[in-house]
Scaffold this active site. Structure first.
Site, PDB file in Angstrom:
ATOM      1  N   ASP A  43       0.826  -1.208   0.000  1.00 26.98           N
ATOM      2  CA  ASP A  43       0.000   0.000   0.000  1.00 26.98           C
ATOM      3  C   ASP A  43       0.858   1.255   0.000  1.00 26.98           C
ATOM      4  OD1 ASP A  43      -3.074  -0.704   1.804  1.00 26.98           O
ATOM      5  OD2 ASP A  43      -2.351  -1.209  -0.198  1.00 26.98           O
ATOM      6  N   ALA A  44       1.908   1.210   0.825  1.00 28.39           N
ATOM      7  CA  ALA A  44       2.755   2.405   0.966  1.00 28.39           C
ATOM      8  C   ALA A  44       3.436   2.735  -0.362  1.00 28.39           C
ATOM      9  CB  ALA A  44       3.797   2.163   2.049  1.00 28.39           C
ATOM     10  N   TYR A  46       2.451   1.818  -3.345  1.00 22.67           N
ATOM     11  CA  TYR A  46       1.391   2.241  -4.262  1.00 22.67           C
ATOM     12  C   TYR A  46       1.118   3.736  -4.083  1.00 22.67           C
ATOM     13  CZ  TYR A  46      -3.242   2.413  -6.452  1.00 22.67           C
ATOM     14  OH  TYR A  46      -4.316   2.739  -7.238  1.00 22.67           O
ATOM     15  N   ASP A  47       0.952   4.133  -2.819  1.00 20.61           N
ATOM     16  CA  ASP A  47       0.677   5.550  -2.536  1.00 20.61           C
ATOM     17  C   ASP A  47       1.808   6.440  -3.009  1.00 20.61           C
ATOM     18  OD1 ASP A  47      -1.038   5.069   0.643  1.00 20.61           O
ATOM     19  OD2 ASP A  47      -1.666   4.888  -1.442  1.00 20.61           O
ATOM     20  N   SER A  92     -29.320  -0.228 -26.259  1.00 19.58           N
ATOM     21  CA  SER A  92     -28.927   1.174 -26.372  1.00 19.58           C
ATOM     22  C   SER A  92     -29.745   1.794 -27.502  1.00 19.58           C
ATOM     23  CB  SER A  92     -27.429   1.286 -26.614  1.00 19.58           C
ATOM     24  OG  SER A  92     -27.085   0.576 -27.758  1.00 19.58           O
ATOM     25  N   LEU A  93     -29.434   3.016 -27.849  1.00 23.96           N
ATOM     26  CA  LEU A  93     -30.243   3.742 -28.833  1.00 23.96           C
ATOM     27  C   LEU A  93     -29.397   4.113 -30.040  1.00 23.96           C
ATOM     28  CD1 LEU A  93     -32.041   6.211 -26.405  1.00 23.96           C
ATOM     29  CD2 LEU A  93     -33.119   4.347 -27.647  1.00 23.96           C
ATOM     30  N   GLU A 125     -38.274  13.401 -25.086  1.00 23.77           N
ATOM     31  CA  GLU A 125     -37.872  13.640 -23.691  1.00 23.77           C
ATOM     32  C   GLU A 125     -36.356  13.781 -23.599  1.00 23.77           C
ATOM     33  OE1 GLU A 125     -39.355   9.634 -23.242  1.00 23.77           O
ATOM     34  OE2 GLU A 125     -37.707   9.217 -21.838  1.00 23.77           O
ATOM     35  N   LYS A 127     -32.494  13.204 -22.953  1.00 27.32           N
ATOM     36  CA  LYS A 127     -31.640  12.030 -22.791  1.00 27.32           C
ATOM     37  C   LYS A 127     -30.694  12.342 -21.641  1.00 27.32           C
ATOM     38  CE  LYS A 127     -28.732   8.795 -25.305  1.00 27.32           C
ATOM     39  NZ  LYS A 127     -27.622   8.709 -24.368  1.00 27.32           N
ATOM     40  N   ASP A 129     -27.717  12.099 -19.068  1.00 22.93           N
ATOM     41  CA  ASP A 129     -26.349  11.598 -19.180  1.00 22.93           C
ATOM     42  C   ASP A 129     -25.923  10.953 -17.861  1.00 22.93           C
ATOM     43  OD1 ASP A 129     -23.953  11.022 -20.230  1.00 22.93           O
ATOM     44  OD2 ASP A 129     -23.210  13.082 -20.337  1.00 22.93           O
ATOM     45  N   GLU A 183     -32.629   6.164 -15.614  1.00 24.20           N
ATOM     46  CA  GLU A 183     -31.244   6.636 -15.539  1.00 24.20           C
ATOM     47  C   GLU A 183     -30.899   7.117 -14.134  1.00 24.20           C
ATOM     48  OE1 GLU A 183     -30.062   6.165 -18.480  1.00 24.20           O
ATOM     49  OE2 GLU A 183     -28.191   7.285 -18.686  1.00 24.20           O
ATOM     50  N   TYR A 245     -37.933   5.982 -17.320  1.00 19.40           N
ATOM     51  CA  TYR A 245     -38.381   6.301 -18.683  1.00 19.40           C
ATOM     52  C   TYR A 245     -38.723   5.072 -19.513  1.00 19.40           C
ATOM     53  CZ  TYR A 245     -33.360   5.545 -19.382  1.00 19.40           C
ATOM     54  OH  TYR A 245     -32.093   5.026 -19.368  1.00 19.40           O
ATOM     55  N   LYS A 333     -28.861  13.701 -30.696  1.00 20.56           N
ATOM     56  CA  LYS A 333     -27.800  14.227 -29.852  1.00 20.56           C
ATOM     57  C   LYS A 333     -27.629  15.732 -30.041  1.00 20.56           C
ATOM     58  CE  LYS A 333     -26.065  10.474 -27.980  1.00 20.56           C
ATOM     59  NZ  LYS A 333     -24.669  10.214 -28.109  1.00 20.56           N
ATOM     60  N   CYS A 438       3.590  -2.176 -43.249  1.00 26.80           N
ATOM     61  CA  CYS A 438       2.968  -2.276 -41.940  1.00 26.80           C
ATOM     62  C   CYS A 438       3.982  -1.862 -40.869  1.00 26.80           C
ATOM     63  CB  CYS A 438       2.500  -3.709 -41.696  1.00 26.80           C
ATOM     64  SG  CYS A 438       1.963  -3.965 -40.002  1.00 26.80           S
ATOM     65  N   CYS A 441       4.921  -5.159 -38.684  1.00 31.21           N
ATOM     66  CA  CYS A 441       5.607  -6.376 -39.154  1.00 31.21           C
ATOM     67  C   CYS A 441       6.306  -6.170 -40.484  1.00 31.21           C
ATOM     68  CB  CYS A 441       4.606  -7.531 -39.264  1.00 31.21           C
ATOM     69  SG  CYS A 441       3.465  -7.361 -40.641  1.00 31.21           S
ATOM     70  N   CYS A 456      -2.496  -4.255 -43.882  1.00 32.98           N
ATOM     71  CA  CYS A 456      -1.289  -5.075 -43.797  1.00 32.98           C
ATOM     72  C   CYS A 456      -1.615  -6.447 -44.366  1.00 32.98           C
ATOM     73  CB  CYS A 456      -0.873  -5.185 -42.337  1.00 32.98           C
ATOM     74  SG  CYS A 456       0.249  -6.542 -42.001  1.00 32.98           S
ATOM     75  N   CYS A 462       1.585 -11.048 -38.527  1.00 29.79           N
ATOM     76  CA  CYS A 462       1.678  -9.673 -38.014  1.00 29.79           C
ATOM     77  C   CYS A 462       1.243  -9.681 -36.549  1.00 29.79           C
ATOM     78  CB  CYS A 462       0.776  -8.746 -38.821  1.00 29.79           C
ATOM     79  SG  CYS A 462       0.713  -7.077 -38.151  1.00 29.79           S
TER      80      CYS A 462
HETATM   81  S1  IVH Z   1     -34.846   4.724 -23.696  1.00 30.31           S
HETATM   82  C1  IVH Z   1     -34.824   0.464 -25.546  1.00 30.31           C
HETATM   83  N1  IVH Z   1     -34.855   7.144 -22.715  1.00 30.31           N
HETATM   84  O1  IVH Z   1     -29.349   6.302 -23.230  1.00 30.31           O
HETATM   85  C2  IVH Z   1     -34.470   1.877 -25.275  1.00 30.31           C
HETATM   86  N2  IVH Z   1     -32.794   5.960 -22.748  1.00 30.31           N
HETATM   87  O2  IVH Z   1     -27.809   5.664 -25.603  1.00 30.31           O
HETATM   88  C3  IVH Z   1     -34.256   2.168 -23.852  1.00 30.31           C
HETATM   89  N3  IVH Z   1     -30.943   7.186 -21.739  1.00 30.31           N
HETATM   90  O3  IVH Z   1     -28.944   2.914 -22.519  1.00 30.31           O
HETATM   91  C4  IVH Z   1     -33.658   3.476 -23.617  1.00 30.31           C
HETATM   92  N4  IVH Z   1     -32.081   8.975 -21.182  1.00 30.31           N
HETATM   93  O4  IVH Z   1     -29.111   4.540 -20.534  1.00 30.31           O
HETATM   94  C5  IVH Z   1     -34.113   6.069 -22.997  1.00 30.31           C
HETATM   95  N5  IVH Z   1     -35.015   9.265 -21.812  1.00 30.31           N
HETATM   96  C6  IVH Z   1     -34.297   8.199 -22.099  1.00 30.31           C
HETATM   97  C7  IVH Z   1     -32.919   8.124 -21.799  1.00 30.31           C
HETATM   98  C8  IVH Z   1     -32.200   6.999 -22.152  1.00 30.31           C
HETATM   99  C9  IVH Z   1     -30.895   8.385 -21.154  1.00 30.31           C
HETATM  100  C10 IVH Z   1     -29.782   6.293 -21.901  1.00 30.31           C
HETATM  101  C11 IVH Z   1     -30.018   4.848 -21.556  1.00 30.31           C
HETATM  102  C12 IVH Z   1     -29.629   4.085 -22.800  1.00 30.31           C
HETATM  103  C13 IVH Z   1     -28.759   5.068 -23.489  1.00 30.31           C
HETATM  104  C14 IVH Z   1     -28.692   4.803 -24.973  1.00 30.31           C
END
Ligand code: IVH
Length: 759
Positions: A43-44, A46-47, A92-93, A125, A127, A129, A183, A245, A333, A438, A441, A456, A462
């Site tokens: 630990d020490a 590491y620090d 995800s979206l 709506e 999004k 973060d 979220e 959501y 976005k 390349c 390689c 390559c 490679c």
């Molecule tokens: S709907 C099947 N609504 O964005 C779709 N996602 O880039 C479910 N997020 O993984 C997602 N705000 O974590 C939805 N108003 C919102 C959101 C939202 C943030 C996030 C969510 C998702 C990511 C996709």
């Protein structure tokens, strides 16, 4: 570590080198600490290393690395949480950036649904973060909370989620099974207060000679680090919030529309976002987006765009999903954030398929709250100021080492170079000479006709390609072997006594280990337990689903979806291999025909006449005498919906390459390949091969395909002896005739709908 130089006497180069060494040692120590049972630094010590790193960074702020140990979030290791398999995947979206992308989104949906005109409403709506969380309620009680993880399997963070005030412990009037998704985030005020508290505590810790805690770079990291604390008592001290959501598994539907479903969640006691609006089309959606964008700075929490969702839930379920994103939603976005900085160097990285990718090394600069020191430069055309079609980008300005460049980043995408300031270009600068060998390689790197990328030609000789292939092989969506990540792969690749140079070496590791005198368990960073765990984790993956295995091989153009389609079509690994072997002559003839066609086009262009493509193709194909069975195997392969001749060629080339083939065969000899799940047996079309032709009137082709596949049918683009059902609409031509010749059952669209009705 070599003798240490007084920080104030370090040259810039020495500082840079030492920061690199420190980043490596500290990261190794972290891995050993969290993953294995024998940390190799006290630990020490590491620090001390961490303090020296911070001190060098303070003296040379411009040298701070993007992977600086000072920025490593003190999050708990993921190994510390139990795993949760999501009943319904957490997806995800897809992204939209321009207003025109929103119009395209609406167009795509209407086309898929066959709804050219008429009302189609969407919700819009913010999004948020933060990071997504799935809360499971059974009979009104919160029983489980899980992070998204890879979408299929997440981490069990139930105890931590219980500390969040916005997360109800009980709900009334809800379905027996209710999974609420949303979220987790931290407000700006709470984020600032948390960082202030960390600083105040650090002042005390420094006085006591203790390890200092790192401030969080942004509210998202703070929320993630807080939720993923192994000790829920710490999470309790971090004020997290939650917006609901969406939902996962439900024992009864919540409502008929998205908007009503959200209102119900609100009634249950969840916090939903007040800026959620119902819009009657793209124009209203974009207007709402502008309104939210204007209020962005005053919301008090981070958002990075606006999410649009089809309001009607019956339409959402008809639209369904692509591989990882729903068709019925998109994230619009906010524009990328920009900053100017110096381009210090251009490095060339060699990828899994041999692609030479130029990477910009930048003087670190903060872009939207994140320090950026690398950006992608895509390929040589991009550096020269041209896009893939030869059109000018950045007004045709090329990019040179030493240039003053504008970088931008949008969301989590890799930063890019947007612009170059020619007035600040050094007088002695030269156009960047893209390597033709390349850098890893020294094999020749070639750029094929029509390919934007130089590759390559070294293949597995490679080292860069071999390591990248192995990294892909052990990834989360591929073999996903616990304890064998990208880092360990690099270590084993260079290991003299116990090397892993190709995938099959992973499965002989334990046997080879027991033969060596220096056993893994006695090695730096390893112990008896961690070595045993690794071997057990490897054994765990000796049984592997067909599609995963195929995707893992990292064959160009064979992505996750193609691998799944191929696995469904062939069912057995050996059947795929036999088909590829049989189809090889036809694949070669197809390539010869492609080449003849390209030549004919060029010649015809030069002579100012029309190309006689068909003739040149036919002549080339005929010059190679291909057996009918080979042609049939090839046609069957490229007739699989979603598999065209590009994927077919690439697969064929991989299997016919003696070095690659031998490596694949060696690997498969250690594995049991699991055929894809037997399709739902209650469906009368399960396991059947279906072809759609002619005009469909009650649904679009895309919807018909998705629906048939969800019922376990295989959808193919061409009729062959393997076809079970041809669904023929008006205007069906040659396919209907071929089906009749082959005696394939042919039905119309209504008969098809009757057949699958109620499923
Ligand atoms: S709907 C099947 N609504 O964005 C779709 N996602 O880039 C479910 N997020 O993984 C997602 N705000 O974590 C939805 N108003 C919102 C959101 C939202 C943030 C996030 C969510 C998702 C990511 C996709």
């Amino acid at each position: 570590m070599s003798a240490e130089i007084d920080i104030f006497k370090l040259t810039e180069q020495q500082a840079r080198d030492e920061l690199a060494r420190l980043a490596e040692s500290l990261s190794e120590a972290n891995t050993a600490y969290h993953g294995a049972d024998a940390p190799d630094l006290s630990d020490a010590e590491y620090d001390r290393l961490k303090r020296r790193n911070a001190a060098i960074e303070a003296a040379f702020p411009n040298l701070k690395r993007s992977d600086s140990p000072s920025d490593q979030v003190g999050a708990a290791p993921s190994e510390g949480f139990g795993k949760v398999t999501h009943a319904v995947a957490m997806l995800s979206l897809g992204n939209a950036f321009e207003d025109s992308d929103v119009q395209d989104f609406d167009d795509r949906i209407r086309k898929y649904l066959g709804l050219e005109t008429g009302a189609l409403a969407y919700t819009a709506e913010p999004k948020i973060d933060g990071l997504s969380l799935s809360l499971r309620y059974e009979n009104g009680h919160l029983v489980q909370a899980a992070t998204r993880g890879d979408g299929a399997v997440g981490e069990n963070v139930t105890e931590n989620a219980r500390t969040i005030a916005d997360v109800p412990q009980h709900v009334t009037g809800a379905p027996d099974v209710l999974e609420v998704r949303g979220e987790v985030y931290m407000s700006h005020a709470d984020f600032d207060a948390l960082n202030a508290r960390i600083e105040a505590e650090n002042a005390v810790r420094a006085a006591e000679g203790k390890r200092l805690n790192t401030r969080f770079a942004n509210p998202r990291n703070a929320a993630a680090g807080s939720l993923r604390q192994l000790d829920a008592a710490i999470t309790r001290l971090r004020p997290l919030r939650f917006f609901a959501y969406a939902w996962g598994e439900l024992s009864a539907p919540l409502a008929e529309t998205q908007m009503e479903a959200i209102q119900r969640l609100k009634k249950f006691g969840f916090v939903t976002n007040d800026l959620t609006a119902l819009c009657d089309g793209p124009e209203a959606m974009i207007a709402h987006y502008r309104m939210i964008e204007q209020r962005r700075a005053t919301l008090g929490y981070d958002i990075d765009g606006v999410v649009y969702k089809v309001d009607r839930l019956d339409l959402q379920s008809r639209l369904g999903f692509r591989a990882t994103t729903p068709r019925w939603a998109v994230a619009h976005k906010f524009p990328a954030e920009l900053a100017w900085t110096r381009l210090e160097a251009i490095d060339i990285q060699v990828g899994r398929t041999g692609a030479l990718s130029p990477v910009a090394r930048l003087t670190p600069v903060t872009v939207g709250g994140v320090v950026v020191s690398n950006a992608t430069l895509h390929n040589e055309d991009y550096i020269e100021g041209r896009d893939s079609k030869g059109a000018e980008i950045r007004g045709g300005k090329d990019i040179r080492i030493g240039d003053w460049v504008q970088v931008y980043r949008a969301g989590d995408v890799i930063p890019k170079v947007a612009d170059v300031d020619l007035s600040k270009r050094p007088d002695d600068s030269e156009p960047f000479a893209f390597p033709t060998l390349c850098p890893e390689c020294d094999s020749v790197a070639v750029r094929e006709e029509g390919d934007a990328v130089r590759r390559c030609t070294g293949g597995l000789i490679c080292p860069a390609q071999a390591v990248e292939k192995l990294r892909h092989f052990v990834g989360r969506k591929t073999f996903d072997i616990e304890g064998l990540g990208a880092k360990q792969i690099e270590m084993f690749y260079d290991d003299e006594t116990l090397p892993i140079r190709e995938p099959s070496d992973i499965f002989t590791l334990e046997a080879r280990d027991s033969e060596t005198l220096t056993r893994l368990k006695n090695r730096h960073g390893w112990g008896e337990q961690s070595a045993a765990n690794l071997f057990a984790a490897i054994d765990d993956k000796r049984r592997i689903p067909f599609a995963r295995l195929l995707f893992s091989l990292g064959i160009r153009h064979v992505g996750e979806v193609a691998a799944k389609d191929l696995a469904l079509h062939y069912s057995e690994w050996d059947a795929l291999v036999a088909a590829l072997d049989l189809a090889r002559p036809a694949a070669l003839a197809n390539r010869a025909a492609d080449e003849a066609e390209a030549k004919e086009r060029v010649a015809a262009n030069a002579e100012g006449r029309r190309a006689r493509i068909k003739d040149s193709r036919d002549r080339a194909e005929l010059s190679l005498d291909v057996a009918a069975e080979s042609r049939a195997a090839w046609d069957d392969l490229i007739g699989i919906d979603g598999i065209g001749s590009t994927v077919g060629q690439s697969l064929s080339d991989a299997m016919a390459n003696p070095v690659e083939r031998a490596a694949i065969d060696r690997l498969v000899s250690h594995l049991t390949v699991i055929p894809p799940d037997a399709p739902a047996s209650e469906s009368p079309v399960a396991g059947k091969t279906v072809v759609f032709t002619g005009t469909l009137e009650q649904m679009t082709r895309a919807e018909a395909k998705a629906r048939a596949e969800s019922l376990g049918a295989k959808v193919s683009g061409s009729v062959s002896g393997k076809t079970d059902i041809l669904v023929a609409g008006p205007g069906a031509g040659s396919k209907a005739k071929k089906a009749a010749d082959l005696g394939v059952e042919t039905i119309d669209e209504q008969a098809w709908l009757d057949l699958i009705e109620g499923l």
